[in-house]
Motif scaffolding. Sequence first.
Motif, PDB file in Angstrom:
ATOM      1  N   PRO A 218       0.830  -1.210   0.000  1.00 12.24           N
ATOM      2  CA  PRO A 218       0.000   0.000   0.000  1.00 12.24           C
ATOM      3  C   PRO A 218       0.864   1.259   0.000  1.00 12.24           C
ATOM      4  O   PRO A 218       1.982   1.259   0.513  1.00 12.24           O
ATOM      5  N   ALA A 219       0.319   2.329  -0.582  1.00 13.39           N
ATOM      6  CA  ALA A 219       1.075   3.585  -0.671  1.00 13.39           C
ATOM      7  C   ALA A 219       1.226   4.237   0.695  1.00 13.39           C
ATOM      8  O   ALA A 219       2.106   5.056   0.900  1.00 13.39           O
ATOM      9  N   HIS A 220       0.320   3.905   1.615  1.00 10.83           N
ATOM     10  CA  HIS A 220       0.395   4.465   2.968  1.00 10.83           C
ATOM     11  C   HIS A 220      -0.243   3.468   3.916  1.00 10.83           C
ATOM     12  O   HIS A 220      -1.133   2.714   3.536  1.00 10.83           O
ATOM     13  N   SER A 221       0.207   3.499   5.175  1.00 13.23           N
ATOM     14  CA  SER A 221      -0.210   2.452   6.105  1.00 13.23           C
ATOM     15  C   SER A 221      -1.630   2.652   6.612  1.00 13.23           C
ATOM     16  O   SER A 221      -2.343   1.707   6.889  1.00 13.23           O
ATOM     17  N   GLN A 222      -2.056   3.913   6.744  1.00 13.61           N
ATOM     18  CA  GLN A 222      -3.386   4.211   7.269  1.00 13.61           C
ATOM     19  C   GLN A 222      -4.237   4.828   6.175  1.00 13.61           C
ATOM     20  O   GLN A 222      -3.710   5.324   5.189  1.00 13.61           O
ATOM     21  N   ASN A 224      -6.174   7.424   4.054  1.00 13.65           N
ATOM     22  CA  ASN A 224      -5.980   8.860   3.887  1.00 13.65           C
ATOM     23  C   ASN A 224      -7.308   9.532   3.550  1.00 13.65           C
ATOM     24  O   ASN A 224      -8.363   8.881   3.492  1.00 13.65           O
ATOM     25  N   TYR A 225      -7.251  10.837   3.298  1.00 19.21           N
ATOM     26  CA  TYR A 225      -8.462  11.596   2.976  1.00 19.21           C
ATOM     27  C   TYR A 225      -9.232  10.967   1.820  1.00 19.21           C
ATOM     28  O   TYR A 225     -10.461  10.852   1.862  1.00 19.21           O
ATOM     29  N   LEU A 226      -8.503  10.551   0.796  1.00 15.31           N
ATOM     30  CA  LEU A 226      -9.175  10.015  -0.402  1.00 15.31           C
ATOM     31  C   LEU A 226     -10.010   8.796  -0.054  1.00 15.31           C
ATOM     32  O   LEU A 226     -11.136   8.643  -0.526  1.00 15.31           O
ATOM     33  N   GLN A 227      -9.456   7.924   0.767  1.00 15.15           N
ATOM     34  CA  GLN A 227     -10.196   6.709   1.112  1.00 15.15           C
ATOM     35  C   GLN A 227     -11.345   6.994   2.069  1.00 15.15           C
ATOM     36  O   GLN A 227     -12.388   6.371   1.991  1.00 15.15           O
ATOM     37  N   ARG A 228     -11.136   7.958   2.966  1.00 18.27           N
ATOM     38  CA  ARG A 228     -12.224   8.295   3.891  1.00 18.27           C
ATOM     39  C   ARG A 228     -13.375   8.979   3.153  1.00 18.27           C
ATOM     40  O   ARG A 228     -14.543   8.728   3.431  1.00 18.27           O
ATOM     41  N   GLU A 229     -13.041   9.846   2.198  1.00 13.88           N
ATOM     42  CA  GLU A 229     -14.064  10.614   1.494  1.00 13.88           C
ATOM     43  C   GLU A 229     -14.694   9.804   0.360  1.00 13.88           C
ATOM     44  O   GLU A 229     -15.889   9.903   0.115  1.00 13.88           O
ATOM     45  N   MET A 230     -13.895   9.009  -0.326  1.00 18.41           N
ATOM     46  CA  MET A 230     -14.381   8.375  -1.552  1.00 18.41           C
ATOM     47  C   MET A 230     -14.312   6.859  -1.546  1.00 18.41           C
ATOM     48  O   MET A 230     -14.621   6.225  -2.537  1.00 18.41           O
ATOM     49  N   GLY A 231     -13.897   6.296  -0.428  1.00 21.85           N
ATOM     50  CA  GLY A 231     -13.704   4.852  -0.412  1.00 21.85           C
ATOM     51  C   GLY A 231     -14.856   4.078   0.212  1.00 21.85           C
ATOM     52  O   GLY A 231     -14.691   2.926   0.572  1.00 21.85           O
ATOM     53  N   TYR A 232     -16.029   4.708   0.337  1.00 26.65           N
ATOM     54  CA  TYR A 232     -17.122   4.031   1.034  1.00 26.65           C
ATOM     55  C   TYR A 232     -17.533   2.766   0.289  1.00 26.65           C
ATOM     56  O   TYR A 232     -17.828   2.800  -0.903  1.00 26.65           O
ATOM     57  N   GLU A 233     -17.537   1.654   0.998  1.00 26.64           N
ATOM     58  CA  GLU A 233     -17.903   0.379   0.369  1.00 26.64           C
ATOM     59  C   GLU A 233     -19.247  -0.070   0.942  1.00 26.64           C
ATOM     60  O   GLU A 233     -19.397  -0.269   2.140  1.00 26.64           O
TER      61      GLU A 233
ATOM     62  N   GLY B  50       1.155   8.150  16.619  1.00 28.06           N
ATOM     63  CA  GLY B  50       0.062   7.405  17.235  1.00 28.06           C
ATOM     64  C   GLY B  50      -0.302   6.161  16.435  1.00 28.06           C
ATOM     65  O   GLY B  50       0.393   5.767  15.506  1.00 28.06           O
ATOM     66  N   ASP B  51      -1.438   5.560  16.820  1.00 29.84           N
ATOM     67  CA  ASP B  51      -1.889   4.338  16.163  1.00 29.84           C
ATOM     68  C   ASP B  51      -2.397   4.618  14.759  1.00 29.84           C
ATOM     69  O   ASP B  51      -2.342   3.762  13.894  1.00 29.84           O
ATOM     70  N   ASP B  52      -2.953   5.813  14.573  1.00 31.58           N
ATOM     71  CA  ASP B  52      -3.653   6.071  13.320  1.00 31.58           C
ATOM     72  C   ASP B  52      -3.188   7.405  12.726  1.00 31.58           C
ATOM     73  O   ASP B  52      -3.928   8.370  12.671  1.00 31.58           O
ATOM     74  N   PRO B  53      -1.928   7.435  12.282  1.00 31.21           N
ATOM     75  CA  PRO B  53      -1.417   8.698  11.754  1.00 31.21           C
ATOM     76  C   PRO B  53      -2.131   9.065  10.455  1.00 31.21           C
ATOM     77  O   PRO B  53      -2.513   8.185   9.683  1.00 31.21           O
ATOM     78  N   SER B  54      -2.365  10.353  10.244  1.00 28.76           N
ATOM     79  CA  SER B  54      -2.911  10.758   8.952  1.00 28.76           C
ATOM     80  C   SER B  54      -2.418  12.157   8.642  1.00 28.76           C
ATOM     81  O   SER B  54      -1.988  12.888   9.532  1.00 28.76           O
TER      82      SER B  54
END
Lengths: 300, 243
Positions: A218-222, A224-233, B50-54
């Motif tokens: 993955p490009a990032h471990s957590q 990001n904004y894109l997935q929170r805003e547009m990743g709704y499954e 933290g656990d959930d960095p963003s």
Amino acid sequence: MHPALSVIIFTTVSGMGYGLFIWLTANILLGTPLADDDVVIGSVMAFILVATGLVSSTVHLGHPERAWRAFSQWRTSWLSREGIMSIFCFGPMVFIAGQYYFDLGFENFVNLVAVLGLISSVLTIYTTSMIYASLKAIPAWHNNWVILGYQIYALSSGGVAYIVVAGWQHHMIVVYLLIAALIVKIATWINIDRHRGQYTRESALGLTDFGKATPFEPAHSQKNYLQREMGYELAPGRRAIMRWFALGCGFIIPALLLYIGLPAASLILLICFVGMMAERWLFFAEAEHVVRLYYDKDTV
Amino acid sequence: MTCLPEKTDKKLGLLIDLNICVGCHACAVNCKEWNTSGITGPMEDLKPYGDDPSGVWYNRIHSYEFKKPNEADRTVYFPKSCLHCEDAPCVTVCPTGASLKRSEDGIVLVNPDVCIGCKLCSWACPYGAREYDTSGGVMQKCTLCVDKIYDETIPEDRRVPSCVSTCPAGARHFGDFADPNSNVSKLAAENDARDLFPEMETKPINQYLPPKKREQHKSRSLEHKVSNVKDALLKWATLDFTG
Ligand code: SF4
Ligand code: SF4
Ligand code: SF4
């Protein structure tokens, strides 16, 4: 797309408000005998619904205090056009409510203002639908069903509100509109389901000639904004339940209750409103953004 | 103004060579380093330990595994930032004029003093190139290091975006795609450069060079490897290091 409550409330409530005002102005123009008080209550209710929607839509802004800037880019932006149109619509609403309540002596202008109010309400709903329909990156929205849908759902839910305000004289037209809205909604879903999967990850990457691509690291471990805003499954089971709920409460039950003439118009309006909220929730939750091709979706 | 310029004098952008990128994330890190104190920074980092960095990044390094029948699998590292599209849908949807495309060089920017944080531009971008800054309440994106490439206090040969100057593999190139004789135009013309997601009709400026086709490599059969090892041993045995 993430179904944000503020935007769901905004589009549902303001759609109902414009629909109610269209009903009211159309009846004024058709010469339907209407009690002055009913016209006042209807205009005020339309005003409150639209204003509530507008306030709710500014809640999700990062800088609500700068919202006035959104009126400036009408030459290209449907959101800007919507902002301007929605403010414009307040004019006819205030005029008609004022004229009927205070008897200001502008009777001769009522028809003209009613025409303006009717046209500008239709145009405002159109600008709202175009905000969504113009987005190529969200295939579920980028089609004419969205444009038709926004108009007809406003008219059907606004029609139920009109019955609450002005009585049952046209209730069968509302029943027919609810049935038409139901058909449009089902056609919209058929269209969405048929067109799922038209874009591929390989095309998004510009690499269609190297076989099938799957994400590796993955490009990032957590998220990001894109997935929170547009990743709704939306899980298929949940989709089915919500679709039935939206159809039932938004269209079928109100149509049946109106048909049998249940003398509780406010209750019917409440059921319809809850159903339209579910319909709008689905509108967002079902819409898949193509950016997901870079993440979790093979096709969109 | 959110009207797109009819034509831009220059088309500044990046050319990213997927055949060379090793996925080290150096460009993403240096992008953040430069831009967090740049014209549209700071770039937020929430709970970094933290656990959930963003937080906001203008550049993200994806990676994909490609599988094709009868071919060995291949891994492709895929850096992605704003492509500074010619027909940028993110610009035309913006209600405030905060999003703009410059007519002089084609760079797409967000003015943080005007943005109301409606997020519509991020919905309009097919590439996921815009990220929302929750602390500042505004949208952010790659600036093409506009505050570096024109900075006259920096020696001229170093006036390139941070991600380009930092790439240890030399996978990133910067230049003017409107000039057919520029380094990037030539590389693009010679190497089968690709647009990302052409169906979206955004006309991206940034170009990607695809990984080399397998046929262009010598097949590394076992025989080949054994003879390589033999050659190396022979070199040491004879202490002959020519060639
Ligand atoms: S990549 Fe996205 S943000 Fe950048 S110009 Fe194109 S559409 Fe806009
Ligand atoms: S988030 Fe800011 S830049 Fe993006 S469309 Fe809204 S106002 Fe424009
Ligand atoms: S050009 Fe500058 S802002 Fe854009 S990705 Fe590279 S380093 Fe980041």
